[in-house]
Design an enzyme around this catalytic site. Structure first.
Site, short mmCIF file in Angstrom:
data_model
loop_
_atom_site.label_atom_id
_atom_site.label_comp_id
_atom_site.label_asym_id
_atom_site.label_seq_id
_atom_site.Cartn_x
_atom_site.Cartn_y
_atom_site.Cartn_z
N TRP A 1 -55.24 91.18 -17.83
CA TRP A 1 -54.12 91.38 -18.76
C TRP A 1 -54.60 92.00 -20.07
CZ3 TRP A 1 -49.76 91.86 -16.64
CH2 TRP A 1 -49.45 91.16 -15.47
N LYS B 1 -44.02 81.59 -17.59
CA LYS B 1 -45.19 80.86 -17.10
C LYS B 1 -45.18 79.40 -17.55
CE LYS B 1 -47.96 85.06 -17.00
NZ LYS B 1 -48.04 85.16 -15.53
N ASP C 1 -51.95 87.39 -27.05
CA ASP C 1 -51.06 87.19 -25.92
C ASP C 1 -51.32 85.79 -25.37
OD1 ASP C 1 -49.66 87.15 -23.55
OD2 ASP C 1 -50.71 88.85 -22.64
#
Length: 375
Positions: free
Chosen positions: A102, A211, A187
């Site tokens: 990511w 999530k 993030d």
């Protein structure tokens, strides 16, 4: 009905009380004769939910007054481009620290976005080993991995790499990097609200809800107001953070049901005792599972260095891919879903987010112990 033991990485498990509350209110929200999904985002009934969700984020994290709390759309992947579009001025550059897939994606999008606007994004440090499909990430970055620019617009990192199971500051040995006076942009999609954090250490925090805190379709952003005010104005208004900040995330129609569900989850989290209680619960879950892995080291192998082992996404391998396939199949027969590792790395991944019940982890540990004995 018998509910699955849901270990999916995202969209992921939601707390049963939050879902039950939605079920109870689904057809008639607050005595209005309508579902919350049918209410105008400008009306007082929905606005009360919206305000409560923002207030709960502020309360649970003790967010300082110098920060805005925003609800945005487009997922964290949109923020990969939107953040540099806002925060990197013409002629300047942002630093990116990459500890997994990511982080790699965030850097790639930042390079594209800034190139269009006369700015830049650079790799300031990585823990990646190898190339292409063989590239591995097994730890969070340390100071010796970094080459940070003192004049960078910000330093970006991913606090928890969902695919590779690498997380910052699980132990004091792997703290978040010290960026000095440069804003730290993080993030936190897969480890937001699993524990208390000091928000004032960061310039901007963002997290896709699907999530750990709600359904897909919403991104929570906590951002310093001075960064919002200084943001670029030569980009479309809908992408300017100030637009959301000035309009309390109600400039256009927000994902109202998603925000409603976030409110339900945050209320559940508060009712359990807040983030300190949740951290204890999450650390106990992770400790049990890692203990089984380490006690059966000839059969299970966690590729992540101990100091960087994720509490949210626990990854491990079995002796062969055939063993992993049998394990996933046997787990499914016992009502456990979502255990297959990401297609890019294989193996097993246990996403033990806030809503994952300790009893599910106990059942998984029992399965793992028996599976290892049988070989």
């Amino acid at each position: 009905m018998s509910r699955a033991k849901n270990f999916n990485a995202g969209p992921a498990a939601l707390p049963l009380p939050a879902l039950q509350r939605a079920l109870d209110e689904f057809l008639d929200f607050s005595g209005s004769g309508m579902s919350v999904m049918e209410h105008s985002h400008r009306g007082k009934d929905y606005e009360a939910v919206h305000d409560e969700a923002i207030a709960l984020v502020r309360e649970l994290l003790s967010v300082p007054d110098a920060y805005d709390v925003l609800f945005l759309q487009g997922g964290a992947s949109q923020l990969f481009a939107q953040i540099p579009m806002n925060l990197v001025e013409r002629g300047r550059s942002a630093d990116y620290v990459v500890t997994g897939a990511w982080g790699d994606k965030a850097l790639a999008e930042a390079k594209t976005a800034t190139a269009m606007l006369g700015a830049g994004a650079r790799l300031a440090g990585t823990t990646g080993e190898g190339e292409g499909k063989d590239k591995r990430f097994v730890r969070a970055a340390t100071a010796k991995d970094l080459r940070l620019a003192p004049d960078a617009a910000y330093v970006h990192l991913t606090s928890n790499e969902t695919i590779h199971g690498v997380e910052y500051e699980v132990t004091p040995a792997r703290p978040f990097p010290d960026a000095g006076k440069v804003p730290l942009v993080v993030d936190m999609s897969s480890d937001f609200l699993w524990r208390p954090i000091d928000v004032s250490r960061f310039g901007l925090i963002y997290a896709g809800a699907q999530k750990n805190i709600g359904p897909s379709g919403v991104v929570v952003v906590i951002v310093r107001k001075d960064l919002v005010a200084a943001g670029r104005k030569d980009i479309p208004k809908i992408f300017q953070l100030r637009t959301a900040a000035d309009n309390k995330s109600l400039y256009n129609t927000p994902p109202t049901f998603g925000i409603y569900m976030i409110r339900n989850v945050l209320a559940w989290l508060k009712g359990l005792g807040g983030l300190a209680a949740m951290e204890q619960r999450n650390r106990e879950k992770a400790a049990k599972l890692y203990a089984v892995i380490d006690a059966n080291a000839s059969f299970y192998r966690c590729p992540v260095e101990r100091e960087s082992r994720s509490v949210m996404n626990l990854v491990f391998r079995l002796p062969t891919e055939a063993d992993e396939e049998r394990f996933v199949k046997e787990a499914k027969a016992q009502g456990m879903v979502g255990l297959k590792g990401h297609r890019s790395v294989g193996g097993i991944r246990v996403s033990a987010y806030n809503a994952v019940e300790p009893a599910w982890i106990d059942a998984l540990c029992e399965l793992m112990q028996g599976f290892a004995r049988r070989g």
